[in-house]
Each structure stands twice: as structure tokens, then as C-alpha cells.
Design an enzyme around this catalytic site. Structure first.
Site: not given
Ligand SMILES: Nc1ncnc2c1ncn2[C@@H]1O[C@H](COP(=O)(O)OP(=O)(O)O)[C@@H](O)[C@H]1O
Ligand SMILES: O=C(OP(=O)(O)O)[C@H](O)COP(=O)(O)O
Length: 399
Positions: A41, A206, A356, A380
Site C-alpha cells: 500500500r 471483517k 490489503g 471492502g
Molecule cells: N478462519 C479465520 N479465522 C480468523 N481470522 C481469519 C480466518 N481466515 C482468515 N483470517 C484473517 O483475515 C485477515 C484478513 O481479513 P480482511 O481484512 O477481511 O481481508 P482484506 O484485507 O484482504 O480485505 C487475515 O489477517 C487473516 O489472518
Molecule cells: O484495510 C482496509 O480495508 P480492507 O481490509 O477491506 O482491504 C482499509 O484500510 C480500510 O480499513 P477499515 O476497514 O478499518 O476502514
């Protein structure tokens, strides 16, 4: 996109002008050492920051990191990011110890033409994420005072109605940065008429944020594959026990409704890797998805699930993937994410990876980034964009 962009601003001349850049420098940090584990990023915002530096602007960068609760919290400091940004730019980045206080004011005032400052984490201030317009507005006033123009290059945060994303552009001449422009250009290919079958893969942690998106996405996709922390609320909705896995109890009913109305489009894990604890060395086994022991938690999808997901992906002509399939940061729970990522690289589909952590996983697992059509910095944000929603950060640039 009918909004002004960085070239318009550069064309007006920015030499000697203070330009406030909202970036998404929310990078993953090692829990033990605090070191940045993936700088994707930071790299992604370099084209915008470098262009402003070269044009002689005084560049004031701001960002959030993690989810601190509106007050300073050292584990979420942007200080290490300032160091890395400076290394990548090849020039020191002046770090302000606060976001809008004395340190920020003197740092900004001290900038020479072509120099860069990074303010401390925006979310150390209640006003940044407040739902109260006046509270957000008051913080936005303070931030806006640091710039004569505003550039939004924080694609990962454009879905947040936060002061730095939504309220500051109402107070300053504003443009989209290079990253925001490119992300929107690529993602718009998925909102029009994507080539079918169109398969979406969702995982990550998330859960509540992303469950809300599924409803809107279901009619437009052909298959929705769900793994990661997301899947356990669905498995619970199917009547299975999920032990101590990540669970959004209040969303179980929503998931039950989604499953009923999905017309068979949703594919859930048939096996999961269940562990004794959330730890790299925890005892673990592959168990059927309907047989997670009560004292264990699911930290990855199992091999049978990977094979099923890979088969569905092999048919696809368009793929969007957000959210790791497991806790890929721990080697024992990275196989599901690796398997799905490799399956995507083997297809001839147009593939977009968003998020991310998802983007970090692609790099951490040593996968060839060029095998994907696009790696988006926002998870997101890209999901909500695909939903067809008006995103606050984009709307603010349009007005
Ligand atoms: N079964 C699980 N239990 C808890 N955490 C998980 C699980 N599967 C994936 N994760 C966690 O989800 C995190 C990423 O989630 P998220 O922020 O939603 O993805 P992104 O940043 O790609 O949008 C990673 O740090 C990973 O360790
Ligand atoms: O990591 C982010 O989003 P992402 O995990 O959905 O890629 C962005 O920095 C937004 O962070 P936020 O979901 O805490 O508002």
C-alpha cells in the site's frame, strides 16, 4: 469518472503549494516486532506522492492504520510507515507526532518545496470516524487547514464516510490521485457486463462488513465461494457447530436467509483445518465442516474444499477474490489461501484480487502478481464498488 484528477491539479501548478494527500497506508505489521510485513500500500501511493514532490509541492500525507478507538495508541503509530515511505521515495519523510496538534502544525509549517510530511494516525482522533456530522466537520476543518488542495489516493478507504475521506474534500479544491483513478477504471470492468461465469471468492476476518455486501452481489454473480473467517457464520446457519471459530452470532439469521435465497450459488467449505488455539504452533487437524470439535477453531479451509473451489474457479471467465481463506500469516494455515490463489492463476479468467491482506497474501506466498488481472489495494472498498453503491469518498470528489 467525471472527476478532476492529479494531472488537472499539476496542470494548475503546485510549486510551493501545500497539498494534503489522503493515502491508505494501513499496512500489516508484525505483532511481535511491529515491523511492516507488506509495503504494497505504501508503494501504491508513490506515483501520486512522487509526482507532487517533483512538481515542487509541500506534500502533507495523512492515513489511518488499524482500528484504534479515537485516541493515541502506540501499536497503531504510523512512525514505521514514515520511515519506509522515505526509503521508497529516496528522501526523508518528516513525521508529525500527532495528527492536527502542535507537532503536526510545526511539521507542516517547516516543509520546504518538494518535501513530504506524514501526520500521525487519523484514527487517534474521535472526529475522524464520528457518526456526528459536526464532530467530523470540526476535525475536517483542522485537517483541511494543512492543505491548499486535497488529493484522495486512499482507494482502500473510499467506502468510509470519514472526515479525511468525505468532509475534507468539501473544504478544499479536490482531485483523485493516480491510484484511485486506476482502481476505479479497472473495477468498472466488473460492474458493466462481466464475462461469465463470474465467480466471487470471499474470506477474511471483517465478517459483518462483508456479509452486508453478499446480498447485493448475489444476483450479479454465478457462484460465490465462501471461506476464511466468513464461513463459520454460514456453517452455523446450516445448523453446524463451529467450536470457538470466528462467529457473528447476530448475523446467523441473515446468513440463513441468504442461503435460502441464493439459488445454490453459494459454496461453503466441506472441510476445515481446526486448531486448539490461534497460534502458529497450535495442534490442528482437518475435520469435516459439520464436525468442528467444540474446543477448536477453524483457521483454514481444508484440502477437499480447496479442490471444490478450484473446480468452480476453473470454469470462470471473471473472478473477484477478497479475503484470505485462512490465517495465511501462520504457515500451518496458509494452504487454503495458497490453493485458491494458485487455482485463480491457472485460469484464463480476468481476475481481480482486492484487499490489503489478500494482496499481501499473494506476495507473501510468492505468487506471481502478473498472473492476476489486477491487484486492488481495497477489499471492502472494491466490494462496495462492485455492489454499485455510491462510495462516500468518490461522491465527495464528484461534487
Ligand atoms: N478462519 C479465520 N479465522 C480468523 N481470522 C481469519 C480466518 N481466515 C482468515 N483470517 C484473517 O483475515 C485477515 C484478513 O481479513 P480482511 O481484512 O477481511 O481481508 P482484506 O484485507 O484482504 O480485505 C487475515 O489477517 C487473516 O489472518
Ligand atoms: O484495510 C482496509 O480495508 P480492507 O481490509 O477491506 O482491504 C482499509 O484500510 C480500510 O480499513 P477499515 O476497514 O478499518 O476502514
Amino acid at each position: 469518472m467525471s472527476i478532476r484528477n492529479l494531472d488537472d491539479l499539476l496542470g494548475e501548478g503546485v510549486s510551493g503549494r501545500r497539498v494534503l494527500v489522503r493515502a491508505d497506508l494501513n499496512v500489516p505489521l508484525d505483532k511481535q516486532t511491529g515491523e511492516i510485513t507488506d509495503d504494497g500500500r505504501i508503494r501504491a501511493v508513490l506515483p501520486t506522492v512522487s509526482a507532487l514532490v517533483q512538481a515542487g509541492a509541500k506534500v502533507v500525507v495523512c492515513s489511518h492504520l488499524g482500528r484504534p478507538k479515537g485516541a493515541p495508541d502506540p501499536q497503531f503509530s504510523l512512525r514505521p510507515v514514515a520511515g519506509r515511505l522515505g526509503e521508497l521515495l529516496g528522501a526523508p519523510v518528516h513525521f508529525a507526532e500527532d495528527t492536527v496538534g502542535d507537532s503536526a502544525r510545526s511539521t507542516v509549517e517547516g516543509l520546504a518545496d518538494g518535501q513530504v510530511a506524514l501526520l500521525e494516525n487519523l484514527r487517534f482522533n474521535k472526529g475522524e470516524t464520528s457518526k456526528d456530522d459536526a464532530e467530523r466537520g470540526a476535525f475536517a476543518d483542522q485537517l483541511a487547514a494543512f492543505g491548499e488542495a486535497y488529493v484522495d489516493d486512499a482507494f482502500g478507504a473510499v467506502h468510509r464516510k470519514h472526515a479525511s475521506v468525505y468532509d475534507v474534500p468539501a473544504r478544499l479544491p479536490h482531485v483523485a490521485g493516480r491510484l484511485v483513478l486506476r482502481e476505479v477504471e479497472v473495477l468498472s470492468k466488473l460492474t458493466g457486463d462481466p464475462e461469465r461465469p463470474y465467480v466471487v471468492v470471499l474470506g477474511g476476518s471483517k465478517v459483518s462488513d462483508k456479509l452486508a455486501v453478499i446480498e447485493a452481489l448475489l444476483p450479479t454473480v454465478d457462484r460465490l465461494l465462501i471461506g476464511g473467517g466468513m464461513c463459520f457464520t454460514f456453517l452455523k446457519a446450516q445448523g453446524h457447530e463451529v467450536g470457538t471459530s470466528l462467529l457473528e452470532e447476530e448475523m446467523v439469521e441473515t446468513c440463513r436467509n441468504l442461503l435460502e435465497r441464493s439459488g445454490g450459488k453459494i459454496m461453503l467449505p466441506v472441510d476445515v483445518v481446526a486448531a486448539d488455539a490461534f497460534a502458529p504452533d497450535a495442534a490442528h487437524d482437518t475435520v469435516p465442516a459439520d464436525g468442528i470439535p467444540s474446543h477448536r477453531l477453524g483457521l483454514d479451509i481444508g484440502p477437499e474444499t480447496v479442490a471444490g473451489f478450484a473446480a468452480a474457479l476453473s470454469q470462470a471467465k471473471t473472478i473477484f477474490w477478497n479475503g484470505p481463506m485462512g490465517v495465511f500469516e501462520m504457515a500451518a494455515f496458509a494452504n487454503g489461501t495458497r490453493g485458491v490463489a494458485e487455482a485463480i492463476t491457472k485460469t484464463d479468467a480476468f481476475s481481480v484480487v482486492g484487499g490489503g491482506d489478500s494482496a499481501a497474501a499473494v506476495r507473501a506466498l510468492g505468487l506471481d502478481e502478473s498472473s492476476f488481472g489486477h491487484i486492488s489495494t481495497g477489499g471492502g472498498a472494491s466490494l462496495e464498488y462492485l455492489e454499485g453503491k455510491t462510495l462516500p469518498g468518490i461522491a465527495a470528489l464528484e461534487s
